[in-house]
Write an enzyme that holds these catalytic residues in place. Structure first.
Site, PDB file in Angstrom:
ATOM      1  N   CYS A 188       2.363 -11.635   3.263  1.00 33.35           N
ATOM      2  CA  CYS A 188       2.747 -12.278   2.001  1.00 33.35           C
ATOM      3  C   CYS A 188       3.644 -13.506   2.209  1.00 33.35           C
ATOM      4  O   CYS A 188       3.650 -14.428   1.399  1.00 33.35           O
ATOM      5  CB  CYS A 188       3.427 -11.269   1.093  1.00 33.35           C
ATOM      6  SG  CYS A 188       4.674 -10.261   1.905  1.00 33.35           S
ATOM      7  N   HIS A 219       8.083 -14.844  -3.137  1.00 27.52           N
ATOM      8  CA  HIS A 219       8.784 -15.284  -1.922  1.00 27.52           C
ATOM      9  C   HIS A 219       9.005 -16.799  -2.016  1.00 27.52           C
ATOM     10  O   HIS A 219       8.057 -17.567  -2.193  1.00 27.52           O
ATOM     11  CB  HIS A 219       7.961 -14.953  -0.681  1.00 27.52           C
ATOM     12  CG  HIS A 219       7.846 -13.475  -0.398  1.00 27.52           C
ATOM     13  ND1 HIS A 219       8.564 -12.516  -1.084  1.00 27.52           N
ATOM     14  CD2 HIS A 219       7.093 -12.801   0.513  1.00 27.52           C
ATOM     15  CE1 HIS A 219       8.266 -11.321  -0.613  1.00 27.52           C
ATOM     16  NE2 HIS A 219       7.372 -11.456   0.355  1.00 27.52           N
TER      17      HIS A 219
HETATM   18  N1  LIG Z   1       4.480  -5.328  -0.861  1.00 28.61           N
HETATM   19  C1  LIG Z   1       3.984  -6.534  -0.605  1.00 28.61           C
HETATM   20  O1  LIG Z   1       4.395  -7.544  -1.187  1.00 28.61           O
HETATM   21  C2  LIG Z   1       2.904  -6.690   0.446  1.00 28.61           C
HETATM   22  C3  LIG Z   1       2.334  -7.965   0.606  1.00 28.61           C
HETATM   23  C4  LIG Z   1       1.353  -8.156   1.582  1.00 28.61           C
HETATM   24  C5  LIG Z   1       0.962  -7.107   2.368  1.00 28.61           C
HETATM   25  N2  LIG Z   1       1.538  -5.882   2.212  1.00 28.61           N
HETATM   26  C6  LIG Z   1       1.053  -4.778   3.053  1.00 28.61           C
HETATM   27  O2  LIG Z   1       0.432  -3.804   2.224  1.00 28.61           O
HETATM   28  C7  LIG Z   1       0.623  -2.503   2.777  1.00 28.61           C
HETATM   29  C8  LIG Z   1       1.285  -1.625   1.729  1.00 28.61           C
HETATM   30  O3  LIG Z   1       2.556  -2.156   1.446  1.00 28.61           O
HETATM   31  P1  LIG Z   1       3.383  -1.760   0.146  1.00 28.61           P
HETATM   32  O4  LIG Z   1       4.477  -2.729   0.048  1.00 28.61           O
HETATM   33  O5  LIG Z   1       2.458  -1.593  -1.005  1.00 28.61           O
HETATM   34  O6  LIG Z   1       3.961  -0.328   0.585  1.00 28.61           O
HETATM   35  P2  LIG Z   1       4.406   0.894  -0.342  1.00 28.61           P
HETATM   36  O7  LIG Z   1       4.835   0.415  -1.668  1.00 28.61           O
HETATM   37  O8  LIG Z   1       5.378   1.673   0.480  1.00 28.61           O
HETATM   38  O9  LIG Z   1       3.067   1.757  -0.521  1.00 28.61           O
HETATM   39  C9  LIG Z   1       2.438   2.419   0.552  1.00 28.61           C
HETATM   40  C10 LIG Z   1       1.204   3.157   0.069  1.00 28.61           C
HETATM   41  O10 LIG Z   1       0.611   3.841   1.187  1.00 28.61           O
HETATM   42  C11 LIG Z   1       0.620   5.262   0.951  1.00 28.61           C
HETATM   43  N3  LIG Z   1       0.936   5.962   2.194  1.00 28.61           N
HETATM   44  C12 LIG Z   1       2.117   5.975   2.847  1.00 28.61           C
HETATM   45  N4  LIG Z   1       2.035   6.751   3.964  1.00 28.61           N
HETATM   46  C13 LIG Z   1       0.783   7.246   3.982  1.00 28.61           C
HETATM   47  C14 LIG Z   1       0.076   8.127   4.842  1.00 28.61           C
HETATM   48  N5  LIG Z   1       0.668   8.661   5.930  1.00 28.61           N
HETATM   49  N6  LIG Z   1      -1.217   8.422   4.559  1.00 28.61           N
HETATM   50  C15 LIG Z   1      -1.818   7.906   3.470  1.00 28.61           C
HETATM   51  N7  LIG Z   1      -1.213   7.058   2.595  1.00 28.61           N
HETATM   52  C16 LIG Z   1       0.069   6.732   2.851  1.00 28.61           C
HETATM   53  C17 LIG Z   1       1.684   5.495  -0.100  1.00 28.61           C
HETATM   54  O11 LIG Z   1       1.395   6.690  -0.787  1.00 28.61           O
HETATM   55  P3  LIG Z   1       2.551   7.620  -1.463  1.00 28.61           P
HETATM   56  O12 LIG Z   1       2.865   7.039  -2.799  1.00 28.61           O
HETATM   57  O13 LIG Z   1       1.867   8.934  -1.565  1.00 28.61           O
HETATM   58  O14 LIG Z   1       3.737   7.591  -0.553  1.00 28.61           O
HETATM   59  C18 LIG Z   1       1.499   4.240  -0.969  1.00 28.61           C
HETATM   60  O15 LIG Z   1       0.389   4.398  -1.796  1.00 28.61           O
HETATM   61  C19 LIG Z   1       1.496  -2.682   4.037  1.00 28.61           C
HETATM   62  O16 LIG Z   1       0.661  -2.706   5.178  1.00 28.61           O
HETATM   63  C20 LIG Z   1       2.157  -4.043   3.807  1.00 28.61           C
HETATM   64  O17 LIG Z   1       2.502  -4.689   5.003  1.00 28.61           O
HETATM   65  C21 LIG Z   1       2.494  -5.643   1.255  1.00 28.61           C
END
Ligand SMILES: NC(=O)c1ccc[n+]([C@@H]2O[C@H](COP(=O)([O-])OP(=O)(O)OC[C@H]3O[C@@H](n4cnc5c(N)ncnc54)[C@H](OP(=O)(O)O)[C@@H]3O)[C@@H](O)[C@H]2O)c1
Length: 370
Positions: free
Chosen positions: A147, A263
């Site tokens: 991001c 950002h």
């Molecule tokens: N946030 C951003 O702005 C952003 C931008 C670009 C890329 N990303 C990428 O997108 C991905 C997700 O980021 P996020 O910020 O959305 O994280 P997040 O809010 O922590 O969400 C993580 C998701 O993955 C699930 N999860 C966690 N551990 C797991 C496991 N062991 N098995 C199956 N599912 C699991 C969680 O489910 P539960 O609810 O059940 O815990 C939740 O649905 C990451 O790789 C990150 O680098 C994020």
């Protein structure tokens, strides 16, 4: 027309819930299944998601979350927003039978995996997806960028193409949502009506507990190397079946600040050729015309890809412009050390994650690759 049945991995997270929002009433893709971790399995999206989803329609809120161990192989498209470690194992399992668009870094840096940003490299880099057949997959993995790289890439590419770039320095002021739902809920707990006065300590604590409210944290794990590596791949040329990285020097500092979305990135640029501020503005205008002509008719494309302002972009006001898909660029000025300095703002969960890769899927669908 039958819509493509779509599953979302990590649907309860900050990026995953934006996949949900991007696909509600989508003309070509339809949400069929939602997946998250074991702790969410069997709950409805509404019960499992810690984020505010009052805007999500009831029929979607009531969908039951399934375990990522049981992904349906009959889906037409899988959207992955898992933590990278889980994505590393699960995305290739899915790609064996189904195309995967992803917000994760798990496969971003592999030679046969493009990091597609449509307006920048969309016309050529997607060709690499075809070479993933050599892995024995029926599908493919198409990840979007980090991001933090998005605003930087949008700001740099038109300049890189038209006048060349020698050196870049960027500092990111990254929102809390970039750290996922655990950080958003931590910040909610920390917020109080009192002003967050700094502590009165005699000596510095060597490893302070992470504190978001009233604070600035000058380190985000793994962020800086990712940005420096992938910006060159994204701006690179597709030649003879490979991506040849763009060539310029870059360094950056990535910082977490207490804003919710968006950002913000001041960027200093040393260009190859001399240029005026008006020329830079004209370059962005031409770039917008190109984006509109080539990608403007895709459902997730914004009306204007780059919006140039004479004031600094501000996350609170500007992060959702163009449905969160526009990059806002302000304060384009001459620098007394570099040639140009400017400030860019990009929405991290929409352009920088889910909606950005949904736009890629729309393009691939129109091309007949999906
Ligand atoms: N946030 C951003 O702005 C952003 C931008 C670009 C890329 N990303 C990428 O997108 C991905 C997700 O980021 P996020 O910020 O959305 O994280 P997040 O809010 O922590 O969400 C993580 C998701 O993955 C699930 N999860 C966690 N551990 C797991 C496991 N062991 N098995 C199956 N599912 C699991 C969680 O489910 P539960 O609810 O059940 O815990 C939740 O649905 C990451 O790789 C990150 O680098 C994020």
């Amino acid at each position: 027309m039958d819509k493509l049945s779509t599953g979302i991995l990590g649907a309860t997270g900050a990026a995953g819930i934006e996949f949900v929002r991007s696909l509600i009433n989508h003309p070509w893709f339809e949400i069929k299944e939602l997946y998250a971790s074991e702790k969410s399995t069997g709950k409805t999206l509404e019960q499992a998601c810690a984020l505010n989803i009052t805007d999500v329609p009831d029929n979607i809120k009531k969908l039951i979350i399934k375990n990522t161990e049981d992904v349906n192989i009959g889906l037409d498209l899988i959207c992955s927003a898992l933590p990278s470690k889980q994505a590393k194992k699960l995305e290739p399992k899915c790609a064996k039978h189904t195309p995967v668009i992803s917000t994760t870094s798990a496969y971003r840096y592999e030679d046969d995996v493009p990091i597609i940003m449509l307006e920048i490299n969309g016309e050529t880099h997607y060709e690499l997806l075809k070479t993933q057949k050599n892995r024995g997959w029926k599908g493919w993995i198409a990840p979007g960028p980090n991001c933090t790289t998005v605003g930087l890439a949008m700001a740099l590419q038109p300049i890189y193409k038209e006048i060349g770039i020698k050196e870049v320095i960027m500092t990111s002021y990254q929102s809390i949502s970039g750290g996922g739902y655990p950080l958003i809920t931590q910040w909610e707990k920390e917020k109080s009506k009192d002003l967050p006065y700094p502590l009165k300590l005699e000596e510095a604590i060597l490893n302070p507990k992470p504190r978001l409210e009233g604070n600035v944290i000058g380190y985000i794990e793994e962020e800086e190397p990712k940005v420096k590596k992938e910006i060159k791949k994204i701006l690179g040329n597709y030649e003879n079946g490979k991506i040849k990285n763009a060539e310029f020097k870059i360094d950056c500092t990535c910082v977490r600040v207490p804003t919710l979305y968006g950002h913000f990135e001041p960027i200093f640029i040393k260009t190859k050729k001399e240029c005026t501020i008006d020329e830079i503005k004209e370059i962005y205008k031409e770039f917008n015309n190109y984006c509109k002509k080539e990608f403007g008719n895709l459902p997730s494309s914004p009306k204007q890809t780059i919006i140039v302002l004479d004031r600094p972009p501000q996350p609170y006001y500007d992060a959702n412009i163009g449905g969160g898909m526009s990059t806002i660029i302000g304060r384009i000025e001459k620098s007394s050390v570099f040639d140009i300095k400017l400030q860019a703002l990009s929405n991290n969960t929409e352009r920088g994650a889910a909606k950005g890769v949904v736009q890629v899927a729309e393009y691939l669908y129109k091309k007949g690759i999906l």
